[in-house]
Scaffold this motif. Structure first.
Motif, PDB file in Angstrom:
ATOM      1  N   GLN A   1      40.236   7.935  49.875  1.00 20.05           N
ATOM      2  CA  GLN A   1      41.321   7.622  50.250  1.00 20.05           C
ATOM      3  C   GLN A   1      42.233   7.895  49.969  1.00 20.05           C
ATOM      4  O   GLN A   1      42.381   8.969  49.080  1.00 20.05           O
TER       5      GLN A   1
ATOM      6  N   SER B   1      45.848   8.546  48.339  1.00 19.62           N
ATOM      7  CA  SER B   1      46.580   7.604  47.394  1.00 19.62           C
ATOM      8  C   SER B   1      47.300   8.140  46.971  1.00 19.62           C
ATOM      9  O   SER B   1      48.127   7.616  45.959  1.00 19.62           O
TER      10      SER B   1
ATOM     11  N   ASN C   1      45.762   4.675  51.685  1.00 18.03           N
ATOM     12  CA  ASN C   1      45.298   3.815  51.555  1.00 18.03           C
ATOM     13  C   ASN C   1      46.469   2.040  51.585  1.00 18.03           C
ATOM     14  O   ASN C   1      47.327   2.633  51.745  1.00 18.03           O
TER      15      ASN C   1
END
Ligand code: ADP
Ligand code: MG
Length: 486
Positions: A423, A425, A472
């Motif tokens: 992800q 992030s 995210n």
């Protein structure tokens, strides 16, 4: 009992009354009174000792494991264990019964009154009384389809241990009978006293059915013999109840009968009437002493009982915060409950429960696999949920990772690494992607500012597209809201 179970007839409502007699083959390497092998699938007459073939002068010797298994089952249904029980001869002639009698228990069974809690689909639970459990020998099998003009006899099953588990006439619908069989089978499997495989004949059911007007005395029952699946039991009961109602409403009376269920036609048919019923001339088997159990013997078995479905369900609800429904689904089979518990160790139990009951079951059903054949091990599923919780991947990406795990059996972390699915992030990286989306969507920015909050979805879509779904989502939302209201 509630009114929803009543069946409407021409003359008003009818109540169905059902009591079940279940024959459960006991898990034991040897037979009840001989050392012959009990494994399934042998050649005909391969597993037959001189005792099972009833050769003259052969004497039965009780198998201690059979006694232990019956006591274990009794304890599992919270029943009275009888310290004193007796084996009787039940005399009748049949080609597959070489002794001319079956050794069974009549007046003094090994297990007395107990109960089973049934769980209905609408969330209702209720108690069904168990009258008794007794031990008995199975008979052999007549084989009619090997030769057009002869019948053969296979004695492999002759002398195998059965538990006959008799319920009180406490069940009030085909659904309740199905719930009872499902629960009983689960308990037997948890206990390891019967494998519950109805299609192989190791669990068979006789269904006693009668009907009455609510509040009346019990009606005359018919007994449907040897039903070999839970679905068939429900169908047979449903048909039989309606048949009896029709007979009575047309002015007839129900005669006590033994009937058979024809699964192809979905109907029950008379096999014999009460007048043709056997007189078994029971008497205590002179070759066997009564069974006397010590308190220590019973307590020793009690101390090895596993956690059973009802207790497990309660613990899943109380300690893990699962819904009653999820808990029911997860405890229905011991193997599933164990898989779930292993997967949930150190993870969020509710999330794991969702993954097991939706994604994993979905996959197993589609591929027609048992949980024991799952390509994704319990620990691996737990690790996948861990990657969602710690923000490494989003729930949406996790579905792709799961599909890859099913296909390859790889660990989730390996799949994420190999496929580059981590992800995004990183705040700085996400901010610049958000900036690009805002720059592209001047019109959408206007809409947002004039109060159309939903349009934020369009921006999220842009960011997800730019990151192949790996941004995210929570952070994207936060950054978007902040920047759009600047
Ligand atoms: P048997 O040994 O002749 O089959 P039992 O009295 O042991 O007779 O009863 C067997 C089963 O029939 C039990 O499960 C019991 O609950 C059930 N039963 C008895 N009476 C009725 C009835 N009127 N309607 C439905 N089931 C019944
Ligand atoms: Mg009976």
């Amino acid at each position: 009992m509630t009114n929803k179970n009543l069946i409407k007839g021409r003359t008003g409502d009818w109540e169905v009354v059902i009591g079940l007699e279940v024959h459960a083959q006991v898990i034991s390497k040897a037979k009840l009174f001989s050392g012959a092998d009990t494994s399934f699938g042998a050649e005909p007459n391969e597993h037959v000792s001189l005792v099972d073939a009833a050769m003259p002068g052969m004497l039965p010797v009780i198998n201690k494991v059979a006694i232990e298994q019956a006591v274990r089952t009794g304890l599992g249904i919270k029943a009275q264990i009888n310290r004193f029980s007796v084996f009787d001869r039940k005399n009748y002639f049949y080609p597959d019964l070489p002794q001319g009698y079956q050794i069974s228990q009549f007046s003094d069974p090994i297990v007395g009154k107990g109960e089973i809690i049934i769980d209905m689909e609408d969330g209702d639970s209720r108690s069904v009384g168990i009258t008794r459990i007794h031990l008995e020998q199975d008979a052999g099998k007549s084989v009619h389809d090997m030769d057009p003009s002869s019948t053969y006899v296979d004695l492999n099953r002759s002398g195998v241990t059965l538990m006959e588990i008799v319920s009180e006439p406490d069940l009030r619908s085909a659904e309740e009978a199905a719930a009872y069989l499902t629960k009983l089978r689960a308990i037997l499997r948890y206990l390891g006293t019967c494998d519950g495989n109805m299609e192989q004949g190791s669990m068979r059911c006789d269904a006693n059915v009668s009907v009455r007007k609510p509040g009346d005395e019990l009606g005359t029952r018919c007994e449907i013999k040897n039903v070999n699946s839970i679905r068939f039991a429900a169908q047979a009961i449903e048909y039989e109840a309606r048949r009896q109602i029709e007979v009575i409403e047309e002015g007839g009376t129900i005669e006590q009968q033994t009937r058979l269920f024809d699964a192809n036609k979905g109907v029950t048919r008379s096999m014999r009437s009460k007048e043709e019923a056997h007189d078994y001339r029971y008497f205590p088997d002179p070759d066997l002493l009564p069974v006397n159990l010590s308190e220590e013997f019973i307590e020793e078995i009690r101390s090895t009982l596993p956690e059973l479905p009802d207790d497990k369900k309660q613990r899943f609800v109380d300690e893990l915060g699962l819904s009653g429904y999820d808990a029911d689904v997860l405890v229905a089979e011991r193997a599933i409950a164990e898989y779930f518990e292993e997967a949930a160790e150190g993870q969020d139990a509710k999330t794991v429960a969702n993954w097991v009951t939706s994604d994993l079951f979905g996959y197993l059903n589609k591929e027609d696999l048992e949980i024991s054949d799952s390509p994704v091990a319990a620990k691996q599923l737990g690790a996948l949920v861990g990657l969602i919780s710690d923000g490494t991947i989003s729930g949406r990406i996790a579905r792709d990772v799961f599909a890859e795990m099913c296909a390859t059996g790889k660990d989730p972390a390996v799949v994420v690494e190999e496929k580059g699915l981590k992800q995004v992030s990183d705040t700085g990286e996400l901010e610049s992607i958000v900036d690009e989306a805002i720059a592209k969507g001047a019109a959408q920015v206007e809409q947002y500012k004039s109060g159309n909050e939903k349009i934020i979805g369009w921006f999220v879509g842009q960011v997800m597209q730019a990151t192949k779904g790996q941004a995210n989502p929570q952070m994207v939302n936060e950054i978007l809201r902040k920047k759009l209201s600047e």
